[in-house]
Motif scaffolding. Structure first.
Motif, PDB file in Angstrom:
ATOM      1  N   PHE A 170       0.820  -1.211   0.000  1.00 26.15           N
ATOM      2  CA  PHE A 170       0.000   0.000   0.000  1.00 26.15           C
ATOM      3  C   PHE A 170       0.859   1.269   0.000  1.00 26.15           C
ATOM      4  N   MET A 171       2.136   1.135   0.359  1.00 30.32           N
ATOM      5  CA  MET A 171       3.054   2.277   0.328  1.00 30.32           C
ATOM      6  C   MET A 171       3.392   2.698  -1.102  1.00 30.32           C
ATOM      7  N   HIS A 172       3.104   1.828  -2.054  1.00 31.67           N
ATOM      8  CA  HIS A 172       3.479   2.075  -3.445  1.00 31.67           C
ATOM      9  C   HIS A 172       2.410   2.818  -4.239  1.00 31.67           C
ATOM     10  N   PHE A 173       1.276   3.134  -3.608  1.00 34.80           N
ATOM     11  CA  PHE A 173       0.191   3.747  -4.361  1.00 34.80           C
ATOM     12  C   PHE A 173       0.377   5.255  -4.563  1.00 34.80           C
ATOM     13  N   ALA A 174       1.235   5.871  -3.777  1.00 36.07           N
ATOM     14  CA  ALA A 174       1.506   7.299  -3.957  1.00 36.07           C
ATOM     15  C   ALA A 174       2.270   7.502  -5.260  1.00 36.07           C
ATOM     16  N   PRO A 175       1.811   8.389  -6.142  1.00 33.90           N
ATOM     17  CA  PRO A 175       2.486   8.600  -7.435  1.00 33.90           C
ATOM     18  C   PRO A 175       3.958   8.968  -7.322  1.00 33.90           C
ATOM     19  N   TRP A 176       4.373   9.520  -6.174  1.00 35.20           N
ATOM     20  CA  TRP A 176       5.783   9.890  -5.997  1.00 35.20           C
ATOM     21  C   TRP A 176       6.697   8.670  -5.961  1.00 35.20           C
ATOM     22  N   THR A 177       6.111   7.488  -5.736  1.00 33.83           N
ATOM     23  CA  THR A 177       6.925   6.269  -5.712  1.00 33.83           C
ATOM     24  C   THR A 177       7.103   5.673  -7.106  1.00 33.83           C
ATOM     25  N   TYR A 178       6.268   6.047  -8.054  1.00 29.33           N
ATOM     26  CA  TYR A 178       6.267   5.399  -9.370  1.00 29.33           C
ATOM     27  C   TYR A 178       7.595   5.496 -10.116  1.00 29.33           C
ATOM     28  N   PRO A 179       8.266   6.670 -10.143  1.00 32.90           N
ATOM     29  CA  PRO A 179       9.543   6.723 -10.867  1.00 32.90           C
ATOM     30  C   PRO A 179      10.584   5.736 -10.337  1.00 32.90           C
ATOM     31  N   SER A 180      10.638   5.555  -9.015  1.00 32.43           N
ATOM     32  CA  SER A 180      11.594   4.596  -8.444  1.00 32.43           C
ATOM     33  C   SER A 180      11.181   3.163  -8.739  1.00 32.43           C
ATOM     34  N   LEU A 181       9.875   2.907  -8.763  1.00 32.65           N
ATOM     35  CA  LEU A 181       9.373   1.558  -9.022  1.00 32.65           C
ATOM     36  C   LEU A 181       9.460   1.181 -10.499  1.00 32.65           C
ATOM     37  N   ALA A 182       9.600   2.181 -11.362  1.00 34.61           N
ATOM     38  CA  ALA A 182       9.606   1.929 -12.810  1.00 34.61           C
ATOM     39  C   ALA A 182      10.975   1.524 -13.344  1.00 34.61           C
ATOM     40  N   THR A 183      11.872   1.135 -12.459  1.00 35.63           N
ATOM     41  CA  THR A 183      13.184   0.682 -12.911  1.00 35.63           C
ATOM     42  C   THR A 183      13.089  -0.722 -13.501  1.00 35.63           C
ATOM     43  N   PRO A 184      13.775  -0.984 -14.602  1.00 34.58           N
ATOM     44  CA  PRO A 184      13.775  -2.337 -15.192  1.00 34.58           C
ATOM     45  C   PRO A 184      14.532  -3.352 -14.341  1.00 34.58           C
ATOM     46  N   LEU A 185      15.182  -2.881 -13.271  1.00 36.05           N
ATOM     47  CA  LEU A 185      15.870  -3.788 -12.360  1.00 36.05           C
ATOM     48  C   LEU A 185      14.891  -4.482 -11.415  1.00 36.05           C
ATOM     49  N   MET A 186      13.629  -4.036 -11.429  1.00 38.48           N
ATOM     50  CA  MET A 186      12.595  -4.628 -10.589  1.00 38.48           C
ATOM     51  C   MET A 186      11.462  -5.145 -11.464  1.00 38.48           C
ATOM     52  N   ASN A 187      10.625  -5.981 -10.876  1.00 37.57           N
ATOM     53  CA  ASN A 187       9.466  -6.495 -11.603  1.00 37.57           C
ATOM     54  C   ASN A 187       8.424  -5.399 -11.801  1.00 37.57           C
ATOM     55  N   GLU A 188       7.621  -5.547 -12.829  1.00 35.43           N
ATOM     56  CA  GLU A 188       6.467  -4.678 -13.100  1.00 35.43           C
ATOM     57  C   GLU A 188       6.862  -3.228 -13.398  1.00 35.43           C
ATOM     58  N   ALA A 189       8.047  -3.027 -13.960  1.00 35.99           N
ATOM     59  CA  ALA A 189       8.475  -1.664 -14.300  1.00 35.99           C
ATOM     60  C   ALA A 189       7.519  -1.009 -15.295  1.00 35.99           C
ATOM     61  N   THR A 190       7.092  -1.798 -16.296  1.00 33.26           N
ATOM     62  CA  THR A 190       6.178  -1.259 -17.311  1.00 33.26           C
ATOM     63  C   THR A 190       4.868  -0.821 -16.694  1.00 33.26           C
ATOM     64  N   LYS A 191       4.389  -1.587 -15.732  1.00 31.23           N
ATOM     65  CA  LYS A 191       3.132  -1.264 -15.044  1.00 31.23           C
ATOM     66  C   LYS A 191       3.194   0.106 -14.401  1.00 31.23           C
ATOM     67  N   TRP A 192       4.307   0.415 -13.732  1.00 31.98           N
ATOM     68  CA  TRP A 192       4.422   1.694 -13.036  1.00 31.98           C
ATOM     69  C   TRP A 192       4.613   2.847 -14.020  1.00 31.98           C
ATOM     70  N   ALA A 193       5.309   2.587 -15.121  1.00 31.34           N
ATOM     71  CA  ALA A 193       5.485   3.629 -16.140  1.00 31.34           C
ATOM     72  C   ALA A 193       4.142   3.997 -16.758  1.00 31.34           C
TER      73      ALA A 193
END
Length: 237
Positions: free
Chosen positions: A190-213
């Motif tokens: 639930f900590m990932h729902f804030a849009p400010w987290t999306y750029p960090s989550l959109a790294t291809p080094l992690m899963n679901e990067a495309t989803k966050w982009a």
């Protein structure tokens, strides 16, 4: 829309936009270079992929701070010059005016991202050689966070334009940029729902990067449409 964008772009001559972009690019490049040098063994063992991990620690924050500063600068320019009344007294569509400023900021961020792409290519080449560069990884590590940041841009610009106290806008952006990087690394979903987290989550080094982009782009489009409609109904004193 093209003429409106051109008019808005000409206003940038009075602003330190080039300084902000170059400071961001050079500062980030220096930090990544130093970190890569200190962790040289990891960089060599990973054929340079470790450089992308270092980049992901800092690039999202640079993007978010850039959004905050550019939004405040562009809105503050109209406030200081007291040109809102003049602009809105013309036949210019308020919705187009709102979109033109958003597009202009996003365009500046694209140029900044492109320059960072070139700098990361140079850094990667220096440490392990250009033949070891994973182009797809490099592209995604730069532009996925860029796409994901559009949601924050729509929110930050909305705050800047509807709350003329730019100190408040800058404070929100600064808190969001810093906290976003930490919240993105939380194990609590639930900590990932804030849009400010999306750029960090959109790294291809992690899963679901495309989803966050994609999520960032969608929120950005929806948020900008919502903000433009409200702005079209707003009376400017």
């Amino acid at each position: 829309m093209y003429r409106l964008l051109l008019t808005e772009a000409l206003k940038l001559k009075r602003l330190p936009i080039v300084f902000v972009v170059l400071l961001s690019v050079i500062g980030l490049s220096i930090v990544v270079t130093l970190q890569s040098y200190f962790w040289k063994e990891e960089v060599m063992n990973s054929n340079g992929v470790f450089i992308m991990a270092v980049l992901n620690l800092f690039f999202p924050m640079v993007l978010l701070l850039g959004i905050t500063i550019l939004s405040s600068i562009l809105v503050g320019l109209e406030d200081d010059a007291r040109t809102w009344k003049q602009l809105l007294a013309t036949t210019i569509s308020k919705i187009k005016l709102y979109w033109s400023k958003i597009i202009l900021i996003y365009g500046i961020l694209f140029i900044m991202s492109l320059l960072i792409f070139v700098c990361m290519f140079i850094i990667w080449s220096i440490f392990v050689g250009p033949s070891k560069i994973v182009w797809e990884l490099l592209f995604k590590q730069i532009f996925y966070p860029y796409f994901a940041s559009f949601g924050v841009l729509s929110i930050q610009f909305f705050i800047s334009i509807f709350n003329r106290n730019q100190v408040f806008s800058l404070a929100i952006g600064l808190i969001g940029a810093i906290s976003g990087s930490f919240l993105a690394r939380s194990s609590l979903p639930f900590m990932h729902f804030a849009p400010w987290t999306y750029p960090s989550l959109a790294t291809p080094l992690m899963n679901e990067a495309t989803k966050w982009a994609i999520s960032g782009l969608l929120i950005g489009v929806i948020g900008t449409i919502f903000g433009a409609i409200l702005f079209s109904k707003k009376e400017v004193n």
